[in-house]
Design a protein around this motif. Structure first.
Motif, PDB file in Angstrom:
ATOM      1  N   HIS A  27       0.855  -1.191   0.000  1.00 16.74           N
ATOM      2  CA  HIS A  27       0.000   0.000   0.000  1.00 16.74           C
ATOM      3  C   HIS A  27       0.886   1.235   0.000  1.00 16.74           C
ATOM      4  N   LYS A  28       0.495   2.240  -0.798  1.00 16.27           N
ATOM      5  CA  LYS A  28       1.216   3.498  -0.809  1.00 16.27           C
ATOM      6  C   LYS A  28       0.273   4.607  -1.226  1.00 16.27           C
ATOM      7  N   ALA A  29       0.216   5.664  -0.392  1.00 10.32           N
ATOM      8  CA  ALA A  29      -0.618   6.825  -0.694  1.00 10.32           C
ATOM      9  C   ALA A  29       0.250   8.065  -0.776  1.00 10.32           C
ATOM     10  N   PHE A  30      -0.110   8.946  -1.691  1.00 10.05           N
ATOM     11  CA  PHE A  30       0.513  10.258  -1.797  1.00 10.05           C
ATOM     12  C   PHE A  30      -0.590  11.273  -1.534  1.00 10.05           C
ATOM     13  N   GLY A  31      -0.655  11.759  -0.301  1.00 12.84           N
ATOM     14  CA  GLY A  31      -1.782  12.593   0.087  1.00 12.84           C
ATOM     15  C   GLY A  31      -3.054  11.765   0.086  1.00 12.84           C
ATOM     16  N   LEU A  32      -4.059  12.207  -0.653  1.00  9.65           N
ATOM     17  CA  LEU A  32      -5.333  11.488  -0.733  1.00  9.65           C
ATOM     18  C   LEU A  32      -5.363  10.476  -1.872  1.00  9.65           C
ATOM     19  N   THR A  33      -4.287  10.409  -2.633  1.00  8.78           N
ATOM     20  CA  THR A  33      -4.233   9.499  -3.776  1.00  8.78           C
ATOM     21  C   THR A  33      -3.593   8.178  -3.368  1.00  8.78           C
ATOM     22  N   THR A  40       0.577  -7.019  -5.155  1.00  8.19           N
ATOM     23  CA  THR A  40       1.490  -8.127  -4.872  1.00  8.19           C
ATOM     24  C   THR A  40       2.186  -8.537  -6.156  1.00  8.19           C
ATOM     25  N   LEU A  41       3.498  -8.733  -6.090  1.00  2.00           N
ATOM     26  CA  LEU A  41       4.261  -9.170  -7.257  1.00  2.00           C
ATOM     27  C   LEU A  41       5.505  -9.903  -6.779  1.00  2.00           C
ATOM     28  N   ASP A  42       5.774 -11.056  -7.382  1.00  3.18           N
ATOM     29  CA  ASP A  42       7.038 -11.737  -7.107  1.00  3.18           C
ATOM     30  C   ASP A  42       7.724 -12.081  -8.422  1.00  3.18           C
ATOM     31  N   VAL A  43       9.036 -12.285  -8.347  1.00  6.51           N
ATOM     32  CA  VAL A  43       9.851 -12.548  -9.524  1.00  6.51           C
ATOM     33  C   VAL A  43      10.819 -13.670  -9.200  1.00  6.51           C
ATOM     34  N   LEU A  44      10.871 -14.664 -10.072  1.00  8.85           N
ATOM     35  CA  LEU A  44      11.810 -15.759  -9.907  1.00  8.85           C
ATOM     36  C   LEU A  44      13.162 -15.389 -10.512  1.00  8.85           C
ATOM     37  N   PRO A  45      14.240 -16.044 -10.099  1.00 10.26           N
ATOM     38  CA  PRO A  45      15.549 -15.773 -10.707  1.00 10.26           C
ATOM     39  C   PRO A  45      15.494 -15.982 -12.222  1.00 10.26           C
ATOM     40  N   GLY A  46      15.986 -15.011 -12.977  1.00 11.77           N
ATOM     41  CA  GLY A  46      16.030 -15.120 -14.420  1.00 11.77           C
ATOM     42  C   GLY A  46      14.719 -14.885 -15.139  1.00 11.77           C
ATOM     43  N   GLU A  47      13.649 -14.579 -14.416  1.00 15.43           N
ATOM     44  CA  GLU A  47      12.331 -14.384 -15.020  1.00 15.43           C
ATOM     45  C   GLU A  47      12.162 -12.940 -15.486  1.00 15.43           C
ATOM     46  N   LEU A  48      11.515 -12.769 -16.629  1.00 15.22           N
ATOM     47  CA  LEU A  48      11.181 -11.440 -17.133  1.00 15.22           C
ATOM     48  C   LEU A  48       9.680 -11.245 -16.973  1.00 15.22           C
ATOM     49  N   VAL A  49       9.299 -10.319 -16.093  1.00 13.20           N
ATOM     50  CA  VAL A  49       7.893 -10.055 -15.790  1.00 13.20           C
ATOM     51  C   VAL A  49       7.522  -8.672 -16.321  1.00 13.20           C
ATOM     52  N   ALA A  50       6.489  -8.613 -17.149  1.00 13.43           N
ATOM     53  CA  ALA A  50       5.979  -7.342 -17.646  1.00 13.43           C
ATOM     54  C   ALA A  50       4.841  -6.884 -16.755  1.00 13.43           C
ATOM     55  N   VAL A  51       4.925  -5.652 -16.286  1.00 12.21           N
ATOM     56  CA  VAL A  51       3.878  -5.048 -15.458  1.00 12.21           C
ATOM     57  C   VAL A  51       3.145  -4.032 -16.320  1.00 12.21           C
ATOM     58  N   LEU A  52       1.890  -4.321 -16.583  1.00 12.95           N
ATOM     59  CA  LEU A  52       1.080  -3.511 -17.490  1.00 12.95           C
ATOM     60  C   LEU A  52       0.072  -2.688 -16.713  1.00 12.95           C
ATOM     61  N   GLY A  53      -0.326  -1.575 -17.304  1.00  8.08           N
ATOM     62  CA  GLY A  53      -1.354  -0.754 -16.669  1.00  8.08           C
ATOM     63  C   GLY A  53      -1.419   0.599 -17.334  1.00  8.08           C
ATOM     64  N   THR A  54      -2.545   1.260 -17.205  1.00  8.60           N
ATOM     65  CA  THR A  54      -2.714   2.596 -17.766  1.00  8.60           C
ATOM     66  C   THR A  54      -1.933   3.603 -16.930  1.00  8.60           C
ATOM     67  N   SER A  55      -1.778   4.795 -17.450  1.00 11.53           N
ATOM     68  CA  SER A  55      -1.122   5.862 -16.711  1.00 11.53           C
ATOM     69  C   SER A  55      -1.876   6.127 -15.412  1.00 11.53           C
ATOM     70  N   GLY A  56      -1.154   6.182 -14.303  1.00 15.45           N
ATOM     71  CA  GLY A  56      -1.779   6.423 -13.007  1.00 15.45           C
ATOM     72  C   GLY A  56      -2.287   5.191 -12.311  1.00 15.45           C
ATOM     73  N   VAL A 229      -1.677  -4.019 -13.434  1.00 21.42           N
ATOM     74  CA  VAL A 229      -1.982  -3.169 -12.283  1.00 21.42           C
ATOM     75  C   VAL A 229      -3.162  -2.289 -12.648  1.00 21.42           C
ATOM     76  N   ARG A 230      -4.178  -2.320 -11.791  1.00 21.23           N
ATOM     77  CA  ARG A 230      -5.382  -1.508 -12.009  1.00 21.23           C
ATOM     78  C   ARG A 230      -5.844  -0.973 -10.666  1.00 21.23           C
ATOM     79  N   ASP A 231      -5.920   0.344 -10.549  1.00 17.94           N
ATOM     80  CA  ASP A 231      -6.354   0.994  -9.307  1.00 17.94           C
ATOM     81  C   ASP A 231      -5.528   0.529  -8.108  1.00 17.94           C
ATOM     82  N   GLY A 232      -4.228   0.370  -8.324  1.00 18.35           N
ATOM     83  CA  GLY A 232      -3.337   0.023  -7.224  1.00 18.35           C
ATOM     84  C   GLY A 232      -3.332  -1.431  -6.829  1.00 18.35           C
ATOM     85  N   ARG A 233      -4.053  -2.281  -7.571  1.00 16.41           N
ATOM     86  CA  ARG A 233      -4.098  -3.715  -7.302  1.00 16.41           C
ATOM     87  C   ARG A 233      -3.497  -4.464  -8.482  1.00 16.41           C
TER      88      ARG A 233
END
Length: 241
Positions: A27-33, A40-56, A229-233
């Motif tokens: 969890h992380k908030a910047f003011g009211l945002t 939650t995200l984990d990465v195995l040794p040598g794994e390439l994980v793409a994290v997708l999501g809209t701006s914000g 990632v969508r709405d911080g989840r």
């Protein structure tokens, strides 16, 4: 009789067995945002994980928490089984110099230094002598097909050449994890494909895991796994993490 909410009934997130890096219920908030709301995200040794999501959506904040750049308000980050945020700032800085590599959207090369000096900089900060550092840096520039540009400064390069130098700088310390935040975002599609091909192949050859932030599905196609990632989840394959 008390009502149990769906949120509270969710099982506590856990990392996969053998995970090199894991951020759990962040969890992380910047003011009211609220940038992160249980990611939650984990990465195995040598794994390439793409994290997708809209701006914000919170994807860059997630990367910064995993890399020890931004302290989460709640949740845990473990690297090699140790709580990343339980240690000192000096310990996290040492990790970022030696075991973590970084590629940012605009490269962030030092304009006054040559490509060779830029690439050798992490090694010099770790105390390696100049000749040895620049020899290793030159080898990485050659691997990324820009060895002939070692004496040039960033202002003399194309965007794609500069990003390849940024990839060389990220990998020169032979890190265990590379964090790439929109590494092709400032490039055209052809240059972006070239940089991603080199980044993914070089990381696999060196055995580095990669956490790749992107909104481009063509870039995400280089990954072993995609997390949205969508709405911080976070969700992996449609499964809420």
């Amino acid at each position: 009789m008390p009502v149990t909410s769906v949120e509270n009934s969710r099982p506590a997130p856990t990392a996969r067995e053998g995970a090199l890096l894991a951020g759990l219920d962040l969890h992380k908030a910047f003011g009211l945002t609220h940038a992160l709301a249980g990611a939650t995200l984990d990465v195995l040794p040598g794994e390439l994980v793409a994290v997708l999501g809209t701006s914000g959506s919170g994807k860059s904040t997630l990367l910064h928490c995993l890399a020890g750049l931004t302290r989460p308000d709640a949740g845990t980050v473990h690297y090699r089984g140790e709580d990343l945020w339980a240690g000192s700032d000096a310990a996290r800085s040492a990790l970022r110099r030696s075991e973590f590599g970084f590629v940012f959207q605009f490269g962030q090369l030092v304009p006054e230094l040559t490509l060779l000096e830029n690439t050798a900089l992490p090694l010099r900060l770790n105390g390696l002598r100049r000749r040895a550092a620049e020899q290793r840096a030159g080898e990485w520039l050659a691997r990324l097909d820009i060895g002939e540009l070692a004496g040039k400064r960033p202002g003399e390069l194309s965007g794609g050449q500069g990003q390849r130098a940024a990839v060389a700088r990220a990998l020169v310390t032979e890190p265990s994890v590379v964090f790439a935040d929109e590494p092709t975002g400032a490039l055209d599609s052809l240059q972006g494909e070239r940089v991603m091909g080199l980044l993914s192949s070089a990381a696999r050859e060196s055995g580095a895991a990669v956490v790749l932030i992107t909104h481009d599905m063509r870039v995400a196609a280089y990954a072993d796994r995609e997390v949205v990632v969508r709405d911080g989840r976070t969700a992996d394959g449609g499964r809420l993490l």
